[in-house]
Write an enzyme that holds these catalytic residues in place. Structure first.
Site, PDB file in Angstrom:
ATOM      1  N   ASP A  29     -10.219  -9.280  11.283  1.00 57.93           N
ATOM      2  CA  ASP A  29     -10.143  -8.128  10.379  1.00 57.93           C
ATOM      3  C   ASP A  29     -11.516  -7.461  10.225  1.00 57.93           C
ATOM      4  O   ASP A  29     -11.647  -6.242  10.328  1.00 57.93           O
ATOM      5  CB  ASP A  29      -9.618  -8.627   9.016  1.00 57.93           C
ATOM      6  CG  ASP A  29      -9.597  -7.543   7.960  1.00 57.93           C
ATOM      7  OD1 ASP A  29      -8.619  -6.771   7.943  1.00 57.93           O
ATOM      8  OD2 ASP A  29     -10.548  -7.464   7.165  1.00 57.93           O
TER       9      ASP A  29
ATOM     10  N   VAL B 159       0.838  -1.210   0.000  1.00 57.90           N
ATOM     11  CA  VAL B 159       0.000   0.000   0.000  1.00 57.90           C
ATOM     12  C   VAL B 159       0.869   1.255   0.000  1.00 57.90           C
ATOM     13  O   VAL B 159       0.583   2.225  -0.713  1.00 57.90           O
ATOM     14  CB  VAL B 159      -0.989  -0.010   1.183  1.00 57.90           C
ATOM     15  CG1 VAL B 159      -1.804   1.287   1.218  1.00 57.90           C
ATOM     16  CG2 VAL B 159      -1.920  -1.211   1.096  1.00 57.90           C
TER      17      VAL B 159
ATOM     18  N   LYS C  91     -12.832  -3.597  11.609  1.00 57.27           N
ATOM     19  CA  LYS C  91     -13.496  -2.604  10.751  1.00 57.27           C
ATOM     20  C   LYS C  91     -14.876  -2.246  11.306  1.00 57.27           C
ATOM     21  O   LYS C  91     -15.283  -1.084  11.276  1.00 57.27           O
ATOM     22  CB  LYS C  91     -13.607  -3.151   9.325  1.00 57.27           C
ATOM     23  CG  LYS C  91     -12.255  -3.278   8.635  1.00 57.27           C
ATOM     24  CD  LYS C  91     -12.347  -4.081   7.350  1.00 57.27           C
ATOM     25  CE  LYS C  91     -10.982  -4.247   6.689  1.00 57.27           C
ATOM     26  NZ  LYS C  91     -10.979  -5.268   5.623  1.00 57.27           N
TER      27      LYS C  91
END
Lengths: 423, 423
Positions: B201, B14, B205
């Site tokens: 994960d 990223v 979020k």
């Protein structure tokens, strides 16, 4: 806390919903967004609406000067629709240094340049989230959510009325007129449905969105437009048999700097995300150079969804007025900046005499215009005629138009029932 | 033009994509968004990455002090992932008055309070669009697109790895292990897939999104979490027969001020918009009090989609640093603010001895816990056993748990194969 004065021009469905949201959610907005929005003045002549909403009459008038000359008003939200007096009132507000909020897609697509000029001079911002796809935050996504992406294409269903009609035709086997009447009865279509069914509404929205996304001016006269009035349930049903759903689509692309923009009915493959957007829902797909495809989906119309977008604009403008400034490049482009000979696949349904040699005649015309057929399907013949459906490979719009004209003139062809693009 | 200095902490997938977008799109961003972003410093020890990107070595080091003490850096973007040193470095940056941009959902869900405290003290903003659902502009939608709406519920597919695995199991008839191996081979799953397949994960979020949406703190230990490791292709196939698609869902609701937050596999009706979100795509549905349902769909991971969100955050922060301040109410809630006994419909597959009286025994247990069955389906019996699928009406989680425990203990029951919630 920042105190912001707002004027509301008109209390129709969206204006009334906006009034309700601003008053009901005032504490919520103060607490969570840190701005204190006060409705300082309202323009409305309908006394019943004013009474129904319990509005203090001292803040209501029919004189725009009470808005323009009031230094306590920073934001003017307009709900009249149509060109005048909305245009004159919003220009006067911008010239007085105020910011404006509008859901008026016709005005904003036709008079964007003079409005943005007035914004540049007066210093106020222009906020128009509600003008495109109602409650779906597409403007915020384009202006504040994809700044590092060049937008390569837009495709979407921007009109709930036509999507409702097409969904009814597809799901309930209604004809076009029957579905339109049903939509009118339920309040999804206007008494005069022209703006929706002839795709003017979709075209206005595509002009705004593509101009914003591509940073180039895409005026409405550069957008190919075709409505849904000629669509039959027969073609919807044939499409279904081959795995397609019929939608009224808005499509804009930019390729090597050339812009292609069009609004027309299209068969969408059933596994495409837009195929499942049904009833009065709307959706927009964007292709960004880095993020790839994203889609936003929600209610494109209705008082509270649209009012929600207006209130978002008011709060956004109150906190970040700059976010509504300088968004458009209004340089006038020439014809050569636009690509009108776009490429599609096509569905073509033709009625022919049931004779030998018919196919050869039609195939010859397709061949003349380099149109390659991907599949052909003969439908049940009646006594002396037969219908044939052709699916083409990717081919050019101008070639198809010429070929269809020539095919219509063939002796053996009774009628070209439908020419529908595929995506 | 406003000039903004940025530091990049780490050049992984990223970080590298962000570097590329910022350099490739620098002119585009200057022209269309009016900010001049300069990469002033980079922390990275991997020399190969620095060379591959052609970065001037004079702006690269491994010392955070070169970032924190540099007055030309206004924004620090972090790409390390994990808790340390990301936490220490971002706190130091915020304490020095800089704004931060992060894709680090684990850090931001676990240490949001101390990061926001540091932001409040130092005055810098926190931008985290990339931490939730990658390139999908869900944070911008919540903070700048729905200010007049109270968010009533969130439901979504937040993890591309598990969605890819479940799509493979559903479409290609793979078992869980086979699909996981395939996902690892294609780079959609990590060598250690725990964070994805055990739904950590997704939980991170959901903690961030629900805390932001509800303006209340939803820590990860208040979120029910269940991964996909126990899902079999048999249940996926049985679900398909009844019109359902299996998805790993994140769900959060606020009802009468009580919060319900959960992450688990669920059968979604095929006509639900989330059912058609397949492969590595993600989607979020939000229910707003005025706008109704909206859905955002796109790529939840990958270098360029996530880098796109990071760049959007950097530009947004450069222009409107306030937009990253004061977004969370970190007041600590008590257990009574959360609803853990949520209501669902359930799919239950049980293997029983093929004897008479079995059903009566099971039905008696369901009855004891007020669990009402909407339908029951006996599958092909083998020599001495049979499998039965029950679908319940809406019922309570705690009641189901107790009933299943009791059913497992029945002599006539061989095994409870699966208990899967429906939405």
């Amino acid at each position: 806390m920042k105190k912001i004065g707002v004027a509301l021009l008109g209390l129709g469905v969206v204006g009334s919903s906006t009034y309700r949201i601003l008053t009901d959610q005032a504490d919520y907005i103060r607490k969570n967004h840190g701005v204190d929005i006060e409705i300082v003045h309202i323009l409305e002549k309908n006394k019943q609406r004013i009474e129904e909403l319990g509005i203090d009459k001292s803040i209501v008038s029919t004189d725009i000067n009470n808005v323009v000359n009031n230094p306590n008003i920073q934001i003017v939200a307009e709900f009249f629709g149509g060109i005048e007096p909305a245009r004159t009132f919003l220009l006067a507000s911008l010239n007085a240094g105020k910011s404006i909020v509008t859901a008026n897609k016709e005005l904003f697509s036709k008079h964007r340049c003079e409005l943005t000029d007035a914004s540049n001079k007066g210093g106020g911002g222009i906020f128009f989230e509600a003008s495109c796809v109602g409650g779906v935050p597409i403007i915020r996504t384009l202006t504040l959510g994809m700044q590092g992406d060049q937008i390569l294409s837009i495709a979407g269903i921007f009109n709930g009325t036509t999507n409702y009609i097409l969904s009814k035709m597809s799901n309930d086997g209604m004809g076009y007129s029957e579905a339109l009447t049903e939509a009118q009865r339920l309040g999804f279509a206007e008494a005069d449905p022209t703006a929706d069914v002839e795709a003017y509404d979709t075209m206005y929205k595509l002009s705004i969105l593509s101009s914003l996304a591509f940073h180039k001016s895409v005026p409405i006269d550069k957008i190919y437009r075709e409505g849904i009035c000629a669509i039959t349930k027969e073609d919807i049903n044939y499409g279904k048999e081959f795995g397609y759903t019929l939608k009224l689509l808005a499509i804009a692309k930019i390729t090597n700097g050339k812009i292609e923009a069009r609004v027309h009915p299209a068969f969408v493959e059933n596994n495409h995300p837009l195929a499942s957007v049904s009833g009065s829902f709307n959706a927009v797909m964007l292709e960004g150079s880095n993020v790839g495809d994203i889609m936003l989906y929600g209610r494109g119309a209705g008082g509270f969804p649209t009012g929600s977008a207006i209130v978002s604009d008011i709060v956004c403008c109150a906190k970040y007025p700059d976010a509504g400034r300088g968004l458009f490049d209004n340089s006038v482009l020439t014809n050569s900046d636009f690509n009108t000979d776009f490429q599609c696949r096509y569905y073509i349904r033709i009625n022919v005499s049931d004779k030998s040699g018919v196919l050869a005649n039609i195939a010859k015309v397709f061949g003349e215009y380099d149109i390659s057929i991907s599949s052909m399907h003969q439908l049940e013949p009646s006594s002396d005629s037969a219908s044939i459906i052709f699916f083409t490979h990717m081919t050019f719009e101008l070639g198809i138009n010429k070929a269809i004209k020539k095919i219509k003139a063939l002796d053996v062809v009774n009628s070209v029932y439908a020419v529908i693009r595929l995506i």
